[in-house]
Design an enzyme around this catalytic site. Structure first.
Site, PDB file in Angstrom:
ATOM      1  N   GLY A 101      -7.175  -4.926   7.173  1.00 24.75           N
ATOM      2  CA  GLY A 101      -6.981  -4.285   7.806  1.00 24.75           C
ATOM      3  C   GLY A 101      -7.202  -4.368   9.394  1.00 24.75           C
TER       4      GLY A 101
ATOM      5  N   LYS B 105       0.602  -1.354  -0.297  1.00 22.06           N
ATOM      6  CA  LYS B 105      -0.100  -0.089  -0.113  1.00 22.06           C
ATOM      7  C   LYS B 105       0.578   1.180  -0.278  1.00 22.06           C
ATOM      8  CE  LYS B 105      -3.415  -2.823   1.940  1.00 22.06           C
ATOM      9  NZ  LYS B 105      -4.310  -3.158   2.516  1.00 22.06           N
TER      10      LYS B 105
ATOM     11  N   GLY C 117      -1.421  -7.708   2.636  1.00 25.74           N
ATOM     12  CA  GLY C 117      -1.472  -6.509   3.728  1.00 25.74           C
ATOM     13  C   GLY C 117      -0.292  -6.406   4.519  1.00 25.74           C
ATOM     14  N   GLY C 118      -0.581  -5.459   6.181  1.00 28.47           N
ATOM     15  CA  GLY C 118      -0.093  -5.243   7.173  1.00 28.47           C
ATOM     16  C   GLY C 118       1.214  -6.646   7.095  1.00 28.47           C
TER      17      GLY C 118
HETATM   18  P1  PGA Z   1      -4.373  -6.452   5.460  1.00 27.57           P
HETATM   19  O1  PGA Z   1      -4.593  -6.049   3.915  1.00 27.57           O
HETATM   20  O2  PGA Z   1      -3.361  -7.571   5.241  1.00 27.57           O
HETATM   21  O3  PGA Z   1      -3.441  -5.472   5.866  1.00 27.57           O
HETATM   22  O4  PGA Z   1      -5.344  -6.976   6.084  1.00 27.57           O
HETATM   23  C1  PGA Z   1      -5.132  -6.773   2.863  1.00 27.57           C
HETATM   24  C2  PGA Z   1      -5.125  -6.264   1.883  1.00 27.57           C
HETATM   25  O5  PGA Z   1      -5.783  -5.261   1.891  1.00 27.57           O
HETATM   26  O6  PGA Z   1      -3.905  -6.514   0.617  1.00 27.57           O
END
Ligand code: PGA
Length: 252
Positions: free
Chosen positions: A173, A11, A232-233
């Site tokens: 997230g 991101k 993501g994170g």
């Molecule tokens: P997350 O994000 O693992 O932080 O929940 C996943 C994504 O948005 O692809």
């Protein structure tokens, strides 16, 4: 056999320093990972050059978004042709943050998917329902419609360049993950829709995303229709990301 894929979506996070440390660590561990797992790093566009240099072909690189045009007076946009030109192999399309914050519709997703796959990059096309849609029992209808419209421009011969990521919006997230059974059920629906569209559904990798962590990835990846994850994170923490890359069941 379907590709197993773990893709890290940074991101709008990172720096030159983080790119170097994170990708350096992944590269140093790459030799010990299952060679059947494709590891993809998707940094902010401005760091793609740095990441590609660091990756030295051990890790695939993707772009988080592309414009629907090839080139021209579109200030701030990057095209899939440019991403391919510099060495990217993947492009995310239709991430829920693009849909929610930048107004991307399924029709726009379809335009972008067409550009990406016809140009030879692999599109990771994101779909997923909101909490409200899940609570009103609309989740399958919403996701099926996102798949049908978002992939409506793909023609025979291009499906090899399509990956679908199921990311329930309420799990992104938030620390909430779909149970592996719920995720599997939706992946089975997506595969069914792809089949119905005339796609080689059994050959298309389907990824799960939404708060995937080192401690829940194995249960998700053990499901028959879950071929990997969009992270993501946890993709910003080198050890966690590499640990997720190891979480596939043996002999698959
Ligand atoms: P997350 O994000 O693992 O932080 O929940 C996943 C994504 O948005 O692809």
């Amino acid at each position: 056999m379907r590709r197993k894929i773990v893709a890290g979506n940074w991101k709008m996070n990172g720096s030159k320093d983080l790119s170097e440390k994170l990708v350096g660590y992944i590269r140093s561990e790459a030799g010990s990972l299952d060679s059947g797992v494709e590891v993809v790093v998707i940094p902010p566009a401005i760091y793609i050059g740095d990441v590609l240099r660091q990756a030295q072909d051990t890790v695939a690189v993707g772009v988080q978004n592309v414009g629907q045009w090839q080139s021209g007076a579109y200030t701030g946009e990057v095209s899939s042709e440019m991403a391919k030109d510099v060495g990217c192999r993947y492009a995310l399309v239709g991430h829920s943050e693009r849909r929610q914050l930048f107004g991307e519709t399924d029709e726009l997703v379809a335009e972008k998917v067409s550009r990406v796959v016809s140009g030879g990059l692999t599109a990771i096309v994101c779909v997923g329902e909101t909490l409200e849609e899940r609570e009103s029992a609309q989740a399958e209808i919403v996701v099926a419609s996102q798949v049908r419209t978002g992939l409506s421009t793909v023609v025979q011969g291009e499906w090899k360049n399509v990956v679908v990521a199921y990311e329930p919006v309420w799990a992104i997230g938030t620390g909430k993950t779909a149970t592996s059974d719920d995720a599997q059920a939706m992946h089975a629906v997506i595969r069914h829709v792809l089949k119905d569209m005339g796609a080689p559904a059994e050959e298309i990798s389907l990824l799960y995303g939404g708060s995937v962590k080192a401690d829940n990835a194995a249960a998700l990846f053990a499901q028959p229709d879950i071929d990997g994850g969009l992270i993501g994170g946890a993709s910003l923490v080198a050890k966690d990301f590499v640990s997720i890359c190891r979480d596939f069941p043996a002999n698959t």
